[in-house]
Design an enzyme around this catalytic site. Sequence first.
Site, PDB file in Angstrom:
ATOM      1  N   CYS A  14       2.328  -5.724  16.037  1.00  0.00           N
ATOM      2  CA  CYS A  14       3.676  -5.125  16.114  1.00  0.00           C
ATOM      3  C   CYS A  14       4.754  -6.193  16.172  1.00  0.00           C
ATOM      4  O   CYS A  14       5.914  -5.895  15.967  1.00  0.00           O
ATOM      5  CB  CYS A  14       3.870  -4.306  17.385  1.00  0.00           C
ATOM      6  N   LYS A  19      -3.600  -1.902   7.115  1.00  0.00           N
ATOM      7  CA  LYS A  19      -4.695  -2.824   6.858  1.00  0.00           C
ATOM      8  C   LYS A  19      -5.645  -2.846   8.046  1.00  0.00           C
ATOM      9  O   LYS A  19      -6.861  -2.837   7.896  1.00  0.00           O
ATOM     10  CB  LYS A  19      -4.119  -4.212   6.605  1.00  0.00           C
ATOM     11  N   HIS A  57       0.842  -1.196   0.000  1.00  0.00           N
ATOM     12  CA  HIS A  57       0.000   0.000   0.000  1.00  0.00           C
ATOM     13  C   HIS A  57       0.877   1.245   0.000  1.00  0.00           C
ATOM     14  O   HIS A  57       2.105   1.158  -0.007  1.00  0.00           O
ATOM     15  CB  HIS A  57      -1.009  -0.025   1.155  1.00  0.00           C
ATOM     16  N   HIS A 116       3.860   1.548   2.281  1.00  0.00           N
ATOM     17  CA  HIS A 116       5.057   0.806   1.868  1.00  0.00           C
ATOM     18  C   HIS A 116       5.738   1.510   0.699  1.00  0.00           C
ATOM     19  O   HIS A 116       6.958   1.613   0.636  1.00  0.00           O
ATOM     20  CB  HIS A 116       4.696  -0.612   1.410  1.00  0.00           C
ATOM     21  N   HIS A 132      -1.777  -0.050  17.394  1.00  0.00           N
ATOM     22  CA  HIS A 132      -2.859  -0.728  16.667  1.00  0.00           C
ATOM     23  C   HIS A 132      -4.219  -0.646  17.356  1.00  0.00           C
ATOM     24  O   HIS A 132      -5.218  -1.108  16.800  1.00  0.00           O
ATOM     25  CB  HIS A 132      -2.489  -2.199  16.403  1.00  0.00           C
ATOM     26  N   CYS A 188      -2.742  -2.022  22.585  1.00  0.00           N
ATOM     27  CA  CYS A 188      -1.533  -1.579  21.866  1.00  0.00           C
ATOM     28  C   CYS A 188      -1.690  -0.105  21.476  1.00  0.00           C
ATOM     29  O   CYS A 188      -2.708   0.271  20.901  1.00  0.00           O
ATOM     30  CB  CYS A 188      -1.340  -2.420  20.603  1.00  0.00           C
TER      31      CYS A 188
HETATM   32  N1  MSP Z   1       8.467  -6.123   8.815  1.00  0.00           N
HETATM   33  C1  MSP Z   1       8.674  -4.970   9.612  1.00  0.00           C
HETATM   34  C2  MSP Z   1       9.985  -4.301   9.241  1.00  0.00           C
HETATM   35  C3  MSP Z   1      11.188  -5.180   9.392  1.00  0.00           C
HETATM   36  S1  MSP Z   1      12.619  -4.363   8.854  1.00  0.00           S
HETATM   37  C4  MSP Z   1      13.853  -5.326   9.360  1.00  0.00           C
HETATM   38  C5  MSP Z   1       7.537  -3.976   9.387  1.00  0.00           C
HETATM   39  N2  MSP Z   1       6.856  -4.132   8.261  1.00  0.00           N
HETATM   40  S2  MSP Z   1       5.624  -3.211   7.806  1.00  0.00           S
HETATM   41  O1  MSP Z   1       5.260  -3.696   6.517  1.00  0.00           O
HETATM   42  O2  MSP Z   1       4.622  -3.205   8.802  1.00  0.00           O
HETATM   43  O3  MSP Z   1       6.130  -1.773   7.732  1.00  0.00           O
HETATM   44  C6  MSP Z   1       7.354  -1.478   7.165  1.00  0.00           C
HETATM   45  C7  MSP Z   1       7.595  -0.002   7.129  1.00  0.00           C
HETATM   46  O4  MSP Z   1       6.594   0.627   6.384  1.00  0.00           O
HETATM   47  C8  MSP Z   1       7.619   0.649   8.511  1.00  0.00           C
HETATM   48  O5  MSP Z   1       8.782   1.445   8.569  1.00  0.00           O
HETATM   49  C9  MSP Z   1       6.439   1.522   8.535  1.00  0.00           C
HETATM   50  O6  MSP Z   1       6.631   2.728   9.188  1.00  0.00           O
HETATM   51  C10 MSP Z   1       6.266   1.797   7.044  1.00  0.00           C
HETATM   52  N3  MSP Z   1       4.898   2.132   6.817  1.00  0.00           N
HETATM   53  C11 MSP Z   1       3.816   1.337   6.912  1.00  0.00           C
HETATM   54  N4  MSP Z   1       2.720   2.129   6.802  1.00  0.00           N
HETATM   55  C12 MSP Z   1       3.103   3.404   6.648  1.00  0.00           C
HETATM   56  C13 MSP Z   1       2.479   4.603   6.432  1.00  0.00           C
HETATM   57  N5  MSP Z   1       1.175   4.705   6.407  1.00  0.00           N
HETATM   58  N6  MSP Z   1       3.246   5.696   6.237  1.00  0.00           N
HETATM   59  C14 MSP Z   1       4.611   5.620   6.188  1.00  0.00           C
HETATM   60  N7  MSP Z   1       5.221   4.521   6.394  1.00  0.00           N
HETATM   61  C15 MSP Z   1       4.502   3.412   6.685  1.00  0.00           C
HETATM   62  O7  MSP Z   1       7.347  -3.107  10.195  1.00  0.00           O
END
Ligand code: MSP
Length: 507
Positions: free
Chosen positions: A129, A303, A18, A21, A152, A149
Amino acid sequence: MTRFYVTTPIYYVNAEPHLGHAYTTIIGDALTRWHRLLGDDVKFLTGTDEHGLKIQQAAEAANVTPQEFTDSIAPKFAEAWKKLNIANDDFIRTTEPRHKAAVAELLQRCYDAGDIELDKFAGKYCVACEEYYQDDELDKDTEGEANQCPIHHRAVEFFEEENYFFRLSRFEDRLLDWYAAHPTAMTPEQRGNEAIGLIKSGLRDFSISRTSLDWGVPLPWDDKHVTYVWYDALTNYLAAVGFGDGTDAYKDNWPADFHLIGKDIVRQHCVYWPAMLMSAGVEPPKGWAIGGWLLSGGEKMSKTAGNVVNPLDLIDDIGLDGFRYYVLADTAYGNDGDFTWEGLVGRYNSDLANNLGNLAARVATVVAKKCDGLGTAPDPDSPLAAVATQAYADTAAGWATVQPSRALDATWSLIRATNGHLEVNEPWKSEPGADVDRVMGDALEALRIVAVLVHPAMPDTAQALWERIGMTGNVVDQRLPAAAAWGQYTAGSVVTKGDALFPRIKL
Ligand code: MSP
């Protein structure tokens, strides 16, 4: 050649890619494209985080094995990055053998150093988390019990088991000393200060293994336990450069120059990770660039929150480069940004349609009308020459500090000045001749430099602009700072107008 190794977080495969990411991944892509223009030997890594309880539960819900589940989602990330024109050099999955070998090696080294020990553990755990919480870190539920949490807004679970612990508490002073000796390692500064605050507030040992779960990497010395998902995940950055292959070749690419991370994963990256590395006798990374969240309706897009925006849908509406530009330019890296359709269209229309797109179109029109469609020579003493020099210096400073919005604003200063130069000189009103030729040569030269400077943000647009002003070859092959020096536009090149680069979008 300067080596430049940048990583994104590896993304959990419980959700499809999304905008949140895409945000960090586009920042990493643009940053590493800039460094390729500088001639650096770049390695840009992204990938997927596939172990842990969260993924196991998602697989169970989908009625498939965890491996089948991750095999179905991981390619969606790789495909999304292809569609977003992400030039990653590698894509790592934590289910790959090279990754598991690196995890086993790191664990064994920390165990041999005496920093991993067996202990009893009871605590509250947020599965979303994949993190334990203390009572004072949790929000209270309606009955006043601390079990929600804070990220979340859902209930944590109570776990009790015999675990191996990483003795993080032993690293407090070592971490503070290391950060004191490397004061600019974390950027932007305010985010770094938050990490220092976490260390100063006292470090607790953390559990690095689970017996109640089998979807993970087993501990090399006790295979009843699988590794805690964060210990596993962080190691991807080393695995991708060959750590664990039995040689020291990984040192050619280590330490990493920047881990790009979101503000929610600072504890793991800026506290756990360097301590794990110190324990294992591996150098900590050189830098962390910590981003805020892209919010949608005031909440982190996720999500769980149900406010996910699919980046690929946005490309259909606004074009790939319009989308990339918005993501990079609209929010100062480190701050939170609020995603709105109005904001996206507003920035697209002002910076791309009205400024860059309009400049390219009016230059091509005047050259067609007054210069027979052939580009003219820039004036070595043009007032735009000094503007270009400054724009390059400021653009470079923006990328050097991982501030894409500043870098792009600096590049736009040259675009704005060039539009201003045309408005002052009004070549469209003059008869063809030396004056018009000079002004148009200046504008073409400015566009040539702009094409190079916008490449990291908008690779396709940069190449299109380059070709429209009649330059040969590819923007990716240009090298900075040489390509930003004033006076290189080749007079006599065929200038073409083409369709609008950025048609205006109605709200
Ligand atoms: N799997 C772990 C990271 C492990 S790294 C060794 C994780 N995954 S995640 O998919 O949940 O998120 C990864 C990154 O995406 C995090 O740094 C998180 O901040 C970023 N983002 C997820 N949603 C986000 C937004 N809405 N805005 C900006 N970044 C976001 O955490």
